[in-house]
Design a protein around this motif. Structure first.
Motif, PDB file in Angstrom:
ATOM      1  N   MET A   1      -6.061  62.307 -52.147  1.00 32.04           N
ATOM      2  CA  MET A   1      -5.930  62.106 -50.699  1.00 32.04           C
ATOM      3  C   MET A   1      -4.349  62.008 -50.319  1.00 32.04           C
ATOM      4  O   MET A   1      -4.012  62.439 -49.212  1.00 32.04           O
ATOM      5  CB  MET A   1      -6.793  61.190 -49.977  1.00 32.04           C
ATOM      6  CG  MET A   1      -8.140  61.513 -50.007  1.00 32.04           C
ATOM      7  SD  MET A   1      -9.130  60.166 -49.297  1.00 32.04           S
ATOM      8  CE  MET A   1      -9.265  58.876 -50.364  1.00 32.04           C
ATOM      9  N   ARG A   2      -3.767  61.198 -51.529  1.00 32.61           N
ATOM     10  CA  ARG A   2      -2.347  60.979 -51.167  1.00 32.61           C
ATOM     11  C   ARG A   2      -1.440  62.039 -51.529  1.00 32.61           C
ATOM     12  O   ARG A   2      -0.147  62.132 -51.645  1.00 32.61           O
ATOM     13  CB  ARG A   2      -1.816  59.824 -51.806  1.00 32.61           C
ATOM     14  CG  ARG A   2      -2.311  58.526 -51.115  1.00 32.61           C
ATOM     15  CD  ARG A   2      -2.205  57.362 -52.107  1.00 32.61           C
ATOM     16  NE  ARG A   2      -1.098  57.010 -52.386  1.00 32.61           N
ATOM     17  CZ  ARG A   2      -0.299  55.973 -52.170  1.00 32.61           C
ATOM     18  NH1 ARG A   2      -0.791  55.025 -51.506  1.00 32.61           N
ATOM     19  NH2 ARG A   2       0.835  55.768 -52.915  1.00 32.61           N
ATOM     20  N   LYS A   3      -2.130  63.245 -52.186  1.00 33.12           N
ATOM     21  CA  LYS A   3      -1.570  64.275 -52.801  1.00 33.12           C
ATOM     22  C   LYS A   3      -0.542  64.074 -53.999  1.00 33.12           C
ATOM     23  O   LYS A   3       0.511  64.487 -54.256  1.00 33.12           O
ATOM     24  CB  LYS A   3      -0.722  65.165 -51.911  1.00 33.12           C
ATOM     25  CG  LYS A   3      -1.786  65.745 -50.801  1.00 33.12           C
ATOM     26  CD  LYS A   3      -0.607  66.427 -49.733  1.00 33.12           C
ATOM     27  CE  LYS A   3      -1.507  66.973 -48.528  1.00 33.12           C
ATOM     28  NZ  LYS A   3      -0.972  67.392 -47.425  1.00 33.12           N
TER      29      LYS A   3
ATOM     30  N   GLY B   1      14.523  57.967 -57.488  1.00 35.86           N
ATOM     31  CA  GLY B   1      15.412  57.321 -56.408  1.00 35.86           C
ATOM     32  C   GLY B   1      16.956  57.562 -56.611  1.00 35.86           C
ATOM     33  O   GLY B   1      17.696  57.553 -55.550  1.00 35.86           O
ATOM     34  N   ILE B   2      17.283  57.818 -58.045  1.00 35.46           N
ATOM     35  CA  ILE B   2      18.628  58.168 -58.376  1.00 35.46           C
ATOM     36  C   ILE B   2      18.917  59.413 -58.583  1.00 35.46           C
ATOM     37  O   ILE B   2      20.156  59.714 -58.776  1.00 35.46           O
ATOM     38  CB  ILE B   2      19.120  56.991 -59.331  1.00 35.46           C
ATOM     39  CG1 ILE B   2      18.451  57.197 -60.633  1.00 35.46           C
ATOM     40  CG2 ILE B   2      19.155  55.486 -58.838  1.00 35.46           C
ATOM     41  CD1 ILE B   2      18.585  56.557 -61.682  1.00 35.46           C
ATOM     42  N   THR B   3      17.990  60.280 -58.610  1.00 36.74           N
ATOM     43  CA  THR B   3      18.397  61.654 -58.913  1.00 36.74           C
ATOM     44  C   THR B   3      17.845  62.534 -57.809  1.00 36.74           C
ATOM     45  O   THR B   3      17.373  61.979 -56.755  1.00 36.74           O
ATOM     46  CB  THR B   3      17.872  62.246 -60.296  1.00 36.74           C
ATOM     47  OG1 THR B   3      16.605  62.150 -60.199  1.00 36.74           O
ATOM     48  CG2 THR B   3      18.440  61.254 -61.458  1.00 36.74           C
ATOM     49  N   HIS B   4      18.033  63.977 -57.795  1.00 36.11           N
ATOM     50  CA  HIS B   4      17.595  64.756 -56.871  1.00 36.11           C
ATOM     51  C   HIS B   4      16.470  65.605 -57.676  1.00 36.11           C
ATOM     52  O   HIS B   4      16.051  66.649 -56.709  1.00 36.11           O
ATOM     53  CB  HIS B   4      18.608  65.795 -56.241  1.00 36.11           C
ATOM     54  CG  HIS B   4      19.246  66.451 -57.247  1.00 36.11           C
ATOM     55  ND1 HIS B   4      20.275  66.104 -58.155  1.00 36.11           N
ATOM     56  CD2 HIS B   4      19.166  67.592 -57.903  1.00 36.11           C
ATOM     57  CE1 HIS B   4      20.939  66.913 -58.798  1.00 36.11           C
ATOM     58  NE2 HIS B   4      19.912  67.872 -58.839  1.00 36.11           N
TER      59      HIS B   4
ATOM     60  N   GLY C   1      -2.045  56.107 -47.011  1.00 34.50           N
ATOM     61  CA  GLY C   1      -2.237  57.397 -47.147  1.00 34.50           C
ATOM     62  C   GLY C   1      -1.964  58.589 -46.142  1.00 34.50           C
ATOM     63  O   GLY C   1      -1.525  59.490 -46.382  1.00 34.50           O
ATOM     64  N   VAL C   2      -2.193  57.959 -44.719  1.00 37.42           N
ATOM     65  CA  VAL C   2      -1.851  58.576 -43.782  1.00 37.42           C
ATOM     66  C   VAL C   2      -0.425  58.826 -43.459  1.00 37.42           C
ATOM     67  O   VAL C   2       0.240  59.701 -43.065  1.00 37.42           O
ATOM     68  CB  VAL C   2      -2.862  58.428 -42.485  1.00 37.42           C
ATOM     69  CG1 VAL C   2      -2.480  59.054 -41.092  1.00 37.42           C
ATOM     70  CG2 VAL C   2      -4.103  58.240 -42.811  1.00 37.42           C
ATOM     71  N   ASP C   3       0.103  57.562 -43.123  1.00 36.14           N
ATOM     72  CA  ASP C   3       1.565  57.308 -42.492  1.00 36.14           C
ATOM     73  C   ASP C   3       2.177  56.178 -43.028  1.00 36.14           C
ATOM     74  O   ASP C   3       1.877  54.990 -42.802  1.00 36.14           O
ATOM     75  CB  ASP C   3       1.043  57.179 -41.066  1.00 36.14           C
ATOM     76  CG  ASP C   3       2.668  57.324 -40.076  1.00 36.14           C
ATOM     77  OD1 ASP C   3       3.370  57.140 -40.773  1.00 36.14           O
ATOM     78  OD2 ASP C   3       2.265  57.369 -38.789  1.00 36.14           O
TER      79      ASP C   3
ATOM     80  N   ASN D   1       5.345  55.378 -42.739  1.00 35.41           N
ATOM     81  CA  ASN D   1       6.239  54.815 -41.873  1.00 35.41           C
ATOM     82  C   ASN D   1       5.386  53.699 -40.847  1.00 35.41           C
ATOM     83  O   ASN D   1       6.041  52.704 -40.644  1.00 35.41           O
ATOM     84  CB  ASN D   1       7.078  55.754 -40.861  1.00 35.41           C
ATOM     85  CG  ASN D   1       7.981  56.872 -41.915  1.00 35.41           C
ATOM     86  OD1 ASN D   1       8.648  55.844 -42.440  1.00 35.41           O
ATOM     87  ND2 ASN D   1       7.865  58.005 -41.544  1.00 35.41           N
TER      88      ASN D   1
ATOM     89  N   ALA E   1       4.918  50.543 -42.969  1.00 36.91           N
ATOM     90  CA  ALA E   1       6.009  49.958 -42.960  1.00 36.91           C
ATOM     91  C   ALA E   1       6.313  49.321 -41.816  1.00 36.91           C
ATOM     92  O   ALA E   1       6.872  47.911 -41.691  1.00 36.91           O
ATOM     93  CB  ALA E   1       7.233  50.647 -43.415  1.00 36.91           C
TER      94      ALA E   1
ATOM     95  N   ILE F   1      11.469  49.608 -40.875  1.00 36.25           N
ATOM     96  CA  ILE F   1      11.036  50.523 -41.885  1.00 36.25           C
ATOM     97  C   ILE F   1      12.431  50.715 -42.958  1.00 36.25           C
ATOM     98  O   ILE F   1      11.794  50.551 -43.931  1.00 36.25           O
ATOM     99  CB  ILE F   1      10.562  51.846 -41.369  1.00 36.25           C
ATOM    100  CG1 ILE F   1       9.345  51.660 -40.366  1.00 36.25           C
ATOM    101  CG2 ILE F   1      10.413  52.731 -42.544  1.00 36.25           C
ATOM    102  CD1 ILE F   1       9.207  52.887 -39.457  1.00 36.25           C
TER     103      ILE F   1
ATOM    104  N   ASN G   1       0.625  62.181 -43.002  1.00 31.62           N
ATOM    105  CA  ASN G   1      -0.162  63.232 -43.925  1.00 31.62           C
ATOM    106  C   ASN G   1      -1.448  63.725 -43.211  1.00 31.62           C
ATOM    107  O   ASN G   1      -2.361  62.815 -43.175  1.00 31.62           O
ATOM    108  CB  ASN G   1      -0.330  62.329 -45.026  1.00 31.62           C
ATOM    109  CG  ASN G   1      -1.467  63.210 -46.069  1.00 31.62           C
ATOM    110  OD1 ASN G   1      -1.735  64.325 -45.981  1.00 31.62           O
ATOM    111  ND2 ASN G   1      -2.271  62.408 -47.088  1.00 31.62           N
TER     112      ASN G   1
ATOM    113  N   PHE H   1      -4.998  63.858 -44.680  1.00 31.25           N
ATOM    114  CA  PHE H   1      -5.891  62.795 -45.434  1.00 31.25           C
ATOM    115  C   PHE H   1      -7.353  62.956 -44.413  1.00 31.25           C
ATOM    116  O   PHE H   1      -7.235  63.004 -43.177  1.00 31.25           O
ATOM    117  CB  PHE H   1      -5.292  61.792 -44.794  1.00 31.25           C
ATOM    118  CG  PHE H   1      -5.643  60.222 -45.474  1.00 31.25           C
ATOM    119  CD1 PHE H   1      -4.985  60.304 -46.705  1.00 31.25           C
ATOM    120  CD2 PHE H   1      -6.443  59.368 -45.195  1.00 31.25           C
ATOM    121  CE1 PHE H   1      -5.354  58.981 -47.591  1.00 31.25           C
ATOM    122  CE2 PHE H   1      -6.776  58.365 -45.798  1.00 31.25           C
ATOM    123  CZ  PHE H   1      -6.429  58.232 -47.190  1.00 31.25           C
TER     124      PHE H   1
END
Lengths: 374, 268
Positions: A28-30, A81-84, A172-174, A176, A179, B66, B98, B101
Motif C-alpha cells: 500500500m505504501r508502494k 539521503g546523501i546521493t541522488h 501511508g496516505v500522507d 506531511n 508530520a 514538518i 498517496n 492508498f
C-alpha cells in the motif's frame, strides 16, 4: 503432537500469513523494494548466526537475520539521503552486497558446523526440515521450534498493527500530514522495517531467501485487485496466503516437490488470475468497460453531429456521409445509427434521419459533464 | 530593519498567530529559505506568492513543523511548532498524497480527528459527525464511500480541506489548494476560506493566480528564498515588488492593478 503433514501445513501457512501482514502495508505504501532488500540482506545475518548455531529455527538466526535486514534498509535510506540515486538502484547494490557476503560466510564457515543444510535450503527453504527440531517440556513433545518462532513473530506483527493502525494509515496516505500532527515518520518506518525483518528471518526456513519476497508481496498485491479498503485488504491478503499454502502443499507433498516452490507458484497463479479476472479491477472487466465506453462515445459523436451540424441527413446516404466524415467504416456507422434509432434517439421522418428530443437531451447533458467544456 | 521581541508574551500581546524568526532551511547546503522573518496576524487570509523553487512549500512546511529549520524559530501562538499540533491544520499539495492508498473519502476526512485521539483509540461517533459535516461543507457527502483514488482533482483538493476542517484548528496552512481545480471546487474552496476568516481563523495559502489575489486575500507575502515584502494586498502588489520577486514585466502588474481597480469599483 499432530501428524507431520498437519504440522507442516500449519507452519507454512503461519509463515505466509506472518509475511503477508507487513506485506499489505509495504504494497500500500508502494514500498516494494523493501521486501526484496530485507530478504537479501537477512542472508548476511543468517550466515553469521549459523556459525554459532547448528539449526535453522534458532533464535540467533532470527535475531541476526532481522538485524542485518534492518541494516540493509537503514543503509538504503541513508545513502538515498546523501546521493541522488533512487531507492530501487541503491537497494539492488546494497542488498546484493549483503547477500554475497552472506553466501561467502555461509560457504566458508557456517556449513562446516552442521551437515543439516546447504545453500539451496537457505535459497529455497525446506519446510519438511522444520518438523525435526522439536520443543520438549519435561520430555513432552509440544511441537516444532519453527511453529513457535513463527507464531511469536505473527503475534508481534498483529500487536504492532493493532496498536499503530492509525499511524500506519496516516503515514501511508500522507506523510506531511502525519508530520504536521507530530507523528514520527521514522517510528512508523522503523516498525514496518522491524515487522518485515522479523517475518523474513523467521520465514526463510520454510520459504528460503528468494521465495519469502513472494510471500510478502504476492498475497497483498493480489488482494489489491479485490478491495480498496485497508482493513479488508489485510484480511483478503491473509486469506489468499492461506489458500495458496493449502493448495500448494496438497500439490507438493504427494509429488515430492518443493513445498514453498509449489506455494509461491500458486501465489503467482492467483496473482495473474487476479490481474485478469478480478471483478472490478481485472484487465478483462476493464477491457469490456472500455469497449462499452467507446460505444457510448461513438453514439455521442453521431448525436452531436446530427444535433449541431448541417449535413445531408437523407436516410439513404447518411451512413456513407458520416463514415467519410468520421473516417469510420460504413458498417460501424450503420450499426450505431440503427441502435440509436431503436433507442428512439434518432428517427426517420420523410426519408430524413433526425435527432429526437431525447437524443438532444442526452448529448447536451454529455457535453455539460465534460470538464473540458467548463 | 528586523524587529525582535524579547519575550513570547510580547507576541501574544501583538495578536500574532504565526511568527517566523530568522528562519533558514537548507537542502544539500543550498538555502530553500534564507533568514525569513514574518509575523502573521490573527484572523487574516494571507497569500504566499513567489516563483517556482522560491521556498513557498518549504515555508508552509516549516510553519507546520514538518521541516525543521537549519536556523531560526517558528512560533504558533507563541508556542514552538512541536507543542502546537492542535493549533494548526496543514493541507498539503495534492500530489504529495498517496491517492492509491485503499481507503474511502470518509476515512480520509476522518483522519482529521486523529490528532485528538490517543494511541489505540478509534474515532468516536462525535468525530464521525464532525467529519460528515466537513464533507457536506465541501459538497462531497455523496462521495463519502468512494475510494480516494477515484476522486477528480478538484474533489481531492476539497477532500484535503475537509480533513483540515475536522481538525478545527486556529490556523490553516494550505499549499496550493486551488491549483488545477475545476471552477466548482475553486468556488467552494474560496467560500470555505472566507468562512474561516469570518470565524477569526488565520489562513495562510500558497497561491499562483495573481489575478484572483486581490479578490481573495487580505495580505500578501512575496517570497523568493528571502521574504521580499509582506503587507496588505494593495500595498504589496506593486511593480517594484513584483519585479523584485519574479523579474516580471510591468505589463502584467498593470493588468492586475486594472483588475483590482475594477473589482474595487464593483464593490463600491
Amino acid at each position: 503432537m499432530f501428524s507431520m503433514e498437519f504440522e507442516l501445513v500449519l507452519v507454512i501457512t503461519l509463515s505466509a500469513v506472518t509475511c503477508s501482514i507487513p506485506g499489505a502495508f509495504l504494497v500500500m505504501r508502494k514500498n516494494y523494494y523493501a521486501a526484496d532488500t530485507s530478504t537479501r540482506s537477512a542472508m548476511f545475518g543468517i550466515s553469521i548466526a549459523l556459525i554459532f548455531s547448528a539449526f535453522l529455527s534458532s533464535p540467533l538466526v532470527i535475531i541476526f537475520g532481522s538485524l542485518t535486514a534492518i541494516l540493509g534498509m537503514f543503509l538504503i535510506k541513508k545513502i538515498k539521503g546523501i546521493t541522488h540515486f533512487r531507492s530501487k538502484g541503491i537497494s539492488i547494490i546494497v542488498s546484493s552486497t549483503l547477500l554475497c557476503l552472506g553466501i561467502l560466510i555461509a560457504t566458508n564457515f557456517s556449513f562446516n558446523k552442521s551437515s543439516e543444510f546447504d545453500l539451496s535450503i537457505i535459497y529455497l527453504g525446506e519446510t519438511a526440515f522444520t518438523y525435526f527440531n522439536r520443543v520438549r517440556i519435561a520430555g513432552v513433545d509440544i511441537g516444532s521450534y519453527a511453529f513457535y518462532s513463527i507464531l511469536l513473530v505473527m503475534i508481534i506483527n498483529i500487536v504492532i498493527v493493532t496498536v499503530f493502525y492509525k499511524e500506519f494509515k496516516i503515514d501511508g496516505v500522507d506523510k506531511n500530514y502525519a508530520a504536521s500532527i507530530q507523528m514520527k515518520e521514522e517510528t512508523i518506518d522503523l516498525l514496518l522495517v522491524v515487522m518485515t525483518a522479523l517475518s523474513v528471518s523467521v520465514s526463510f526456513q520454510t520459504a528460503g531467501i528468494f521465495m519469502t519476497t513472494a510471500f510478502i508481496l504476492g498475497p497483498a498485491a493480489a488482494a489489491l485487485f479485490y478491495t480498496k479498503r485497508l482493513s479488508t485488504l489485510a484480511f483478503v491478503s491473509v486469506f489468499i496466503s492461506s489458500i495458496a499454502c493449502l493448495v500448494g502443499f496438497s500439490i507438493a507433498w504427494p509429488n515430492y516437490v518443493s513445498i514453498s516452490g509449489s506455494i509461491v507458484s500458486f501465489i503467482g497463479i492467483l496473482f495473474i488470475l487476479s490481474v485478469l479476472c478480478a471483478p472490478e479491477e481485472g484487465i478483462i472487466k476493464k477491457y469490456f468497460d472500455y469497449l462499452a465506453e467507446q460505444k457510448k462515445l461513438d453514439e455521442y459523436i453521431i448525436l452531436d453531429i446530427l444535433n449541431t451540424q448541417s449535413i445531408d441527413n437523407s436516410s439513404s446516404s447518411i451512413n456513407e456521409i458520416l463514415a467519410v466524415s468520421l473516417n469510420w467504416k460504413v458498417l460501424r456507422v450503420s450499426y450505431i445509427v440503427n441502435k440509436l434509432k431503436a433507442e428512439k434517439k434518432l428517427e426517420d421522418i420523410n426519408g430524413k434521419v433526425i435527432i429526437t428530443d431525447e437524443g438532444k437531451n442526452i448529448v447536451e447533458h454529455f457535453m455539460k459533464t465534460q470538464n473540458c467544456f467548463h | 530593519m528586523i524587529r525582535t521581541y524579547s519575550s513570547q508574551e510580547h507576541i501574544e500581546q501583538l495578536n500574532i498567530a504565526v511568527k517566523v524568526e530568522n528562519v533558514t532551511v537548507e537542502y544539500k547546503g543550498k538555502p530553500n529559505l534564507f533568514n525569513v522573518n514574518m509575523e502573521v496576524p490573527c484572523g487574516v487570509l494571507l497569500a504566499v506568492l513567489g516563483p517556482n523553487n522560491s521556498g513557498k512549500t518549504t515555508l508552509l512546511k516549516t510553519m507546520a513543523g514538518i521541516e525543521k529549520p537549519t536556523a531560526g524559530n517558528v512560533y504558533i501562538y507563541s508556542k514552538p511548532t512541536h507543542a502546537a499540533k492542535n493549533d494548526l491544520a496543514y493541507v498539503p499539495e495534492r500530489n504529495m498524497v498517496n491517492w492509491d492508498f485503499p481507503i474511502s473519502l470518509f476515512d480520509l476526512v476522518l483522519m482529521g480527528s486523529y490528532n485528538r485521539l490517543r494511541r489505540v483509540e478509534h474515532p468516536k461517533k462525535k468525530d464521525k459527525v464532525i467529519a460528515w459535516e466537513a464533507l457536506e461543507r465541501v459538497g462531497l457527502e455523496k462521495l463519502a464511500k468512494k475510494s480516494i483514488c477515484d476522486l477528480s482533482r478538484g474533489e481531492k483538493h476539497r477532500a484535503l480541506i475537509a480533513r483540515a476542517l475536522v481538525q478545527d484548528a486556529r490556523i490553516y496552512v494550505m499549499d496550493d489548494p486551488m491549483v488545477a481545480a475545476d471552477e466548482e471546487s475553486i468556488n467552494i474552496i474560496v467560500e470555505v476560506l472566507q468562512e474561516l476568516r469570518a470565524k477569526k481563523k488565520t489562513v495562510i495559502v500558497s497561491h499562483h493566480e495573481f489575478v484572483t489575489i486581490p479578490r481573495y486575500f487580505d495580505m500578501v507575502a512575496l517570497l523568493n528564498v528571502k521574504l521580499l515584502g509582506m503587507g496588505k494586498t494593495e500595498d504589496i502588489l506593486t511593480e517594484e515588488n513584483f519585479e523584485k520577486t519574479y523579474g516580471m514585466s510591468a505589463g502584467m502588474i498593470k493588468n492586475i492593478r486594472l483588475y483590482m481597480d475594477e473589482s474595487h469599483d464593483r464593490n463600491k
